[in-house]
Scaffold this active site. Structure first.
Site, PDB file in Angstrom:
ATOM      1  NE  ARG A  30     112.857  63.882  42.977  1.00 37.46           N
ATOM      2  CZ  ARG A  30     113.370  63.543  44.155  1.00 37.46           C
ATOM      3  NH1 ARG A  30     113.570  62.258  44.451  1.00 37.46           N
ATOM      4  NH2 ARG A  30     113.679  64.465  45.045  1.00 37.46           N
ATOM      5  CB  ILE A  32     110.619  58.472  33.908  1.00 34.84           C
ATOM      6  CG1 ILE A  32     109.504  59.345  33.393  1.00 34.84           C
ATOM      7  CG2 ILE A  32     110.625  57.103  33.256  1.00 34.84           C
ATOM      8  CD1 ILE A  32     109.641  59.732  31.929  1.00 34.84           C
ATOM      9  CG  ASN A  88     120.012  46.613  36.591  1.00 38.90           C
ATOM     10  OD1 ASN A  88     120.248  45.886  37.554  1.00 38.90           O
ATOM     11  ND2 ASN A  88     118.940  47.387  36.533  1.00 38.90           N
ATOM     12  CD  GLU A  96     113.853  48.420  31.377  1.00 46.98           C
ATOM     13  OE1 GLU A  96     113.607  49.639  31.472  1.00 46.98           O
ATOM     14  OE2 GLU A  96     113.157  47.530  31.900  1.00 46.98           O
ATOM     15  CB  VAL A  97     118.806  53.200  29.597  1.00 39.90           C
ATOM     16  CG1 VAL A  97     119.444  54.405  28.932  1.00 39.90           C
ATOM     17  CG2 VAL A  97     117.283  53.364  29.642  1.00 39.90           C
ATOM     18  CG  HIS A 101     121.453  53.698  34.479  1.00 35.03           C
ATOM     19  ND1 HIS A 101     121.655  53.238  33.199  1.00 35.03           N
ATOM     20  CD2 HIS A 101     120.480  52.916  35.001  1.00 35.03           C
ATOM     21  CE1 HIS A 101     120.834  52.235  32.964  1.00 35.03           C
ATOM     22  NE2 HIS A 101     120.111  52.010  34.045  1.00 35.03           N
ATOM     23  CG  MET A 102     124.554  54.045  41.596  1.00 37.71           C
ATOM     24  SD  MET A 102     125.751  54.989  42.577  1.00 37.71           S
ATOM     25  CE  MET A 102     127.223  54.006  42.341  1.00 37.71           C
ATOM     26  CG  HIS A 103     118.752  51.864  39.207  1.00 37.79           C
ATOM     27  ND1 HIS A 103     117.512  52.151  38.689  1.00 37.79           N
ATOM     28  CD2 HIS A 103     119.412  51.205  38.219  1.00 37.79           C
ATOM     29  CE1 HIS A 103     117.414  51.673  37.465  1.00 37.79           C
ATOM     30  NE2 HIS A 103     118.557  51.095  37.143  1.00 37.79           N
TER      31      HIS A 103
HETATM   32  P1  AMP Z   1     117.943  49.858  33.690  1.00 36.93           P
HETATM   33  O1  AMP Z   1     116.904  48.794  33.607  1.00 36.93           O
HETATM   34  O2  AMP Z   1     118.951  49.624  34.772  1.00 36.93           O
HETATM   35  O3  AMP Z   1     118.603  50.125  32.344  1.00 36.93           O
HETATM   36  O4  AMP Z   1     117.184  51.163  34.146  1.00 36.93           O
HETATM   37  C1  AMP Z   1     116.752  52.153  33.265  1.00 36.93           C
HETATM   38  C2  AMP Z   1     115.918  53.105  34.076  1.00 36.93           C
HETATM   39  O5  AMP Z   1     115.779  54.315  33.343  1.00 36.93           O
HETATM   40  C3  AMP Z   1     114.509  52.601  34.380  1.00 36.93           C
HETATM   41  O6  AMP Z   1     114.315  52.534  35.788  1.00 36.93           O
HETATM   42  C4  AMP Z   1     113.609  53.632  33.718  1.00 36.93           C
HETATM   43  O7  AMP Z   1     112.434  53.884  34.454  1.00 36.93           O
HETATM   44  C5  AMP Z   1     114.514  54.847  33.636  1.00 36.93           C
HETATM   45  N1  AMP Z   1     114.210  55.811  32.584  1.00 36.93           N
HETATM   46  C6  AMP Z   1     114.011  55.546  31.273  1.00 36.93           C
HETATM   47  N2  AMP Z   1     113.768  56.686  30.601  1.00 36.93           N
HETATM   48  C7  AMP Z   1     113.827  57.695  31.506  1.00 36.93           C
HETATM   49  C8  AMP Z   1     113.665  59.107  31.442  1.00 36.93           C
HETATM   50  N3  AMP Z   1     113.384  59.709  30.281  1.00 36.93           N
HETATM   51  N4  AMP Z   1     113.781  59.828  32.577  1.00 36.93           N
HETATM   52  C9  AMP Z   1     114.053  59.213  33.744  1.00 36.93           C
HETATM   53  N5  AMP Z   1     114.230  57.892  33.875  1.00 36.93           N
HETATM   54  C10 AMP Z   1     114.112  57.128  32.775  1.00 36.93           C
END
Ligand code: AMP
Length: 116
Positions: A30, A32, A88, A96-97, A101-103
């Site tokens: 899930r 965060i 993204n 951001e990360v 990852h697939m949302h």
């Molecule tokens: P993106 O902007 O597509 O890179 O999405 C990164 C997502 O990772 C964001 O929706 C954050 O809320 C989520 N995220 C960051 N750190 C964590 C974590 N420790 N556990 C779960 N989700 C995270």
């Protein structure tokens, strides 16, 4: 070598996360900071920083992201009403990360695809 992110630690269970699914290829947990009643991230266990770094050898693993998305959508009860899958890429894509990852977002009407 690409630099590890917090997601590698989640995969190895070194930091807590609400993990819903894990196998040899992918992990799902899930988000965060959920933007919908169901907001799940489905990620490959292998570190691939962005979609720009995807290779043909990754196709089986990337296909697994979709089969797990389908299963989790069913589990969350959002299959019938519908949901959105998003990946993204880089700053303009809002990434951001830097571990792809697939949302999976669902549980409410999500509105138009692009806002803000
Ligand atoms: P993106 O902007 O597509 O890179 O999405 C990164 C997502 O990772 C964001 O929706 C954050 O809320 C989520 N995220 C960051 N750190 C964590 C974590 N420790 N556990 C779960 N989700 C995270």
């Amino acid at each position: 070598m690409a630099e590890e992110t917090i997601f590698s630690k989640i995969i190895r269970k070194e930091i807590p996360a609400d993990i819903l699914y894990q196998d040899d290829l992918v992990t799902a947990f899930r988000d965060i900071n959920p933007r919908a009643p169901s907001h799940i991230l489905i990620i490959p266990n292998k570190l691939i920083p962005t979609v720009n770094d995807v290779e043909a050898d990754d196709e089986r693993m990337l296909g697994r992201l979709f089969t797990v998305a389908r299963q989790l959508a069913e589990q969350e009860g959002v299959s019938e009403n519908g949901y959105r899958l998003i990946m993204n890429c880089n700053p303009h894509g809002g990434q951001e990360v830097y571990h792809i990852h697939m949302h999976l977002l669902g549980g409410r009407p999500l509105g138009p695809m692009l806002v803000g």
